[in-house]
Write a protein that holds these residues in place. Structure first.
Motif, mmCIF file in Angstrom:
data_model
loop_
_atom_site.group_PDB
_atom_site.id
_atom_site.type_symbol
_atom_site.label_atom_id
_atom_site.label_comp_id
_atom_site.label_asym_id
_atom_site.label_seq_id
_atom_site.Cartn_x
_atom_site.Cartn_y
_atom_site.Cartn_z
ATOM 1 N N ILE A 40 0.843 -1.194 0.000
ATOM 2 C CA ILE A 40 0.000 0.000 0.000
ATOM 3 C C ILE A 40 0.881 1.248 0.000
ATOM 4 N N SER A 41 0.491 2.241 -0.827
ATOM 5 C CA SER A 41 1.143 3.554 -0.814
ATOM 6 C C SER A 41 0.502 4.432 0.248
ATOM 7 N N ALA A 42 1.127 5.538 0.520
ATOM 8 C CA ALA A 42 0.515 6.532 1.403
ATOM 9 C C ALA A 42 -0.737 7.082 0.727
ATOM 10 N N GLY A 73 3.722 7.765 6.196
ATOM 11 C CA GLY A 73 2.524 7.804 5.343
ATOM 12 C C GLY A 73 2.065 6.402 4.979
ATOM 13 N N GLU A 74 3.007 5.550 4.620
ATOM 14 C CA GLU A 74 2.681 4.171 4.211
ATOM 15 C C GLU A 74 2.299 3.318 5.421
ATOM 16 N N ARG A 75 2.836 3.649 6.585
ATOM 17 C CA ARG A 75 2.452 2.893 7.792
ATOM 18 C C ARG A 75 0.982 3.101 8.089
ATOM 19 N N GLY A 135 4.541 0.153 1.703
ATOM 20 C CA GLY A 135 5.407 0.418 0.557
ATOM 21 C C GLY A 135 6.498 1.421 0.865
ATOM 22 N N PHE A 136 7.478 1.545 -0.085
ATOM 23 C CA PHE A 136 8.343 2.739 -0.136
ATOM 24 C C PHE A 136 9.443 2.765 0.917
ATOM 25 N N GLN A 137 9.576 1.716 1.747
ATOM 26 C CA GLN A 137 10.512 1.840 2.869
ATOM 27 C C GLN A 137 11.282 0.563 3.161
ATOM 28 N N GLY A 150 12.754 6.409 -2.779
ATOM 29 C CA GLY A 150 12.560 7.399 -3.848
ATOM 30 C C GLY A 150 11.087 7.506 -4.178
ATOM 31 N N ARG A 151 10.679 8.674 -4.716
ATOM 32 C CA ARG A 151 9.262 8.903 -5.000
ATOM 33 C C ARG A 151 8.733 7.818 -5.945
ATOM 34 N N GLY A 152 7.541 7.369 -5.651
ATOM 35 C CA GLY A 152 6.955 6.284 -6.444
ATOM 36 C C GLY A 152 7.469 4.911 -6.036
ATOM 37 N N SER A 154 6.747 2.664 -3.859
ATOM 38 C CA SER A 154 5.909 1.519 -3.475
ATOM 39 C C SER A 154 5.798 0.508 -4.614
ATOM 40 N N ASP A 155 5.922 0.984 -5.858
ATOM 41 C CA ASP A 155 5.934 0.044 -6.990
ATOM 42 C C ASP A 155 7.085 -0.937 -6.804
ATOM 43 N N THR A 156 8.219 -0.398 -6.409
ATOM 44 C CA THR A 156 9.416 -1.232 -6.260
ATOM 45 C C THR A 156 9.270 -2.195 -5.082
#
Ligand code: ADP
Ligand code: ASP
Ligand code: MG
Length: 406
Positions: A40-42, A73-75, A135-137, A150-152, A154-156
């Motif tokens: 999940i993204s923020a 945000g993602e948490r 995501g993202f972390q 990096g921005r975006g 959560s895809d990664t």
């Protein structure tokens, strides 16, 4: 029955109502007998809001603290999704990057994933959980501090987790129903692609199409993970990112990308002797700033000008560090231009067809658009132009290369 990773972007979980919808889709996927991991993204706008707050307090907030801040945000969104899934009768648990062992390098704000503890996720799946991964972390391998990708990013997270647990597919749910021949928000006549190669998607992503973060495509290509980009509103079949095959359209140009996050730095009157470029670009690399297009003018009376592009949001940082470098190499001055942008054409068909670049330059010329810098690779051509012409350029190229929908 399969093992599926689903990623929901910020707009798809932007409100509690949308979170409920997403949970419904997760539940349906699980009830079809699949094992499901969700990234999940923020919530939409949340990351930007946090960035704004930090910059309201400091001109240059510490990157370590930025990562801790932004990862929150993602948490929040992951926990909310897990809370509602449980409420809804689906056994689910949310994990932060640290909790599921996403280890990265220590490049704060743009860390790279080095390892993921697949065992923990697989054990939870075995216990019949839907596993929600924020995501993202991740955490830094050196210090154990929180990092972001990096921005975006959560895809990664999603694709890297899919590769680590050997999922059957990684589904990216977003606010468009697939990958288009250009950003559909700019080109009304953009067409949705049913399939695109990893290679082309990687170029589009690196050239500014933010529908997928480039590193997610790199992971997909390396581990042969099918990535499906799907709308979180319609859930209709979207675009499959996959290997080149015979059935694929071999278009000369498959897509047009654009990127406004560009700035040009020119170092004027650089003594033309060995070692100067190494000094300039060595210093920039040490600060982890990505340099893109580089142009060095022909030498005149022992001096030359060197121009290069960097992400606009890193131009000030580059300028500050070059101030001392130009003294060292006895160059004259530094000029920074932030009103530029990059437009690119991408396509595997270019490999075997000369004349594509010339057609691009001709199209821009016909619109009266001046090209400031050019760079090419086997399957792309990029031009740096003035930002005010960007949308015109994207549309003109889209038409010129026959990409407009009927
Ligand atoms: P999410 O929050 O789901 O990660 P993003 O905003 O990061 O979504 O990415 C989706 C956006 O990417 C779309 O809304 C669209 O404007 C943009 N985009 C840019 N280029 C393309 C393209 N070639 N195809 C589809 N979308 C694109
Ligand atoms: N929330 C992060 C961002 O806005 C990561 C992501 O959405 O993928 O960039
Ligand atoms: Mg995104």
């Amino acid at each position: 029955m399969g093992l599926i990773v689903q990623k929901y972007g910020g707009t798809s979980v932007g409100t509690l109502e949308k979170i409920k919808n997403v949970c419904k889709h997760i539940k349906e996927t699980k009830e079809k007998g699949n094992k499901v991991v969700v990234t999940i993204s923020a919530m939409a706008g949340e990351t930007d809001k946090l960035v704004e707050m930090a910059y309201a307090l400091s001109k240059s907030p510490k990157e370590r603290e930025m990562d801790l801040l932004l990862s929150s945000g993602e948490r929040i969104s992951s926990a909310l999704v897990a809370i509602y899934l449980n409420e809804f009768g689906v056994k689910a648990a949310a994990l932060t990057g640290r909790q599921c062992g996403i280890v990265t390098d220590s490049a704060h704000t743009k860390a790279r994933i080095k390892n993921i503890d697949a065992k923990k996720i697989l054990n939870m799946l075995e216990d019949n959980y839907v596993v929600i991964v924020a995501g993202f972390q991740g955490i830094s391998e050196d210090t154990g501090d929180v990092t972001t990708l990096g921005r975006g990013g959560s895809d990664t997270t999603a694709v890297a987790v899919a590769c680590a647990i050997k999922a059957d597919v990684c589904e990216i749910y977003t606010d468009v129903d697939g990958v288009y021949t250009a950003d559909p928000r700019i080109v009304e006549k953009a067409r949705k692609l049913d399939k695109i190669t990893y290679e082309e998607m990687m170029e589009l992503a690196s050239l500014g199409s933010k529908v997928l973060q480039i590193r997610s495509v790199e992971f997909g290509m390396k581990y042969r993970m099918p990535i499906m980009v799907i709308s979180s509103y319609t859930y209709n079949p979207g675009t499959l990112v996959t290997w080149e095959d015979e059935n694929m359209e071999k278009a000369l140009v498959s897509g047009i990308a654009h990127d406004k996050n560009q700035a040009r730095i020119t170092i004027v009157k650089v003594p033309d002797k060995p070692g100067t470029s190494a000094k300039i670009f060595g210093a920039i690399a040490e600060k982890n700033i990505n340099v893109d297009v580089i142009v060095q003018n022909a030498s005149e009376e022992g001096y030359t000008d060197i121009s290069f592009t960097v992400p606009r949001n890193e131009a000030d940082k580059a300028y500050d560090l070059l101030k001392s470098i130009i003294k060292e190499i006895s160059a004259s001055e530094i000029e920074v231009r932030k009103d530029i942008a990059k437009v690119s054409i991408v396509g595997v068909g270019m490999r075997s067809h000369p004349g594509v670049a010339a057609k691009m330059f001709g199209t821009l010329a016909k619109e009266g658009i001046n090209i400031l810098m050019i760079t090419t690779s086997e399957i792309k051509v990029s031009c740096i132009i003035e930002e005010k012409y960007l949308e015109l350029a994207v549309r003109a190229l889209h038409t010129a290369f026959g990409l407009d929908k009927e």
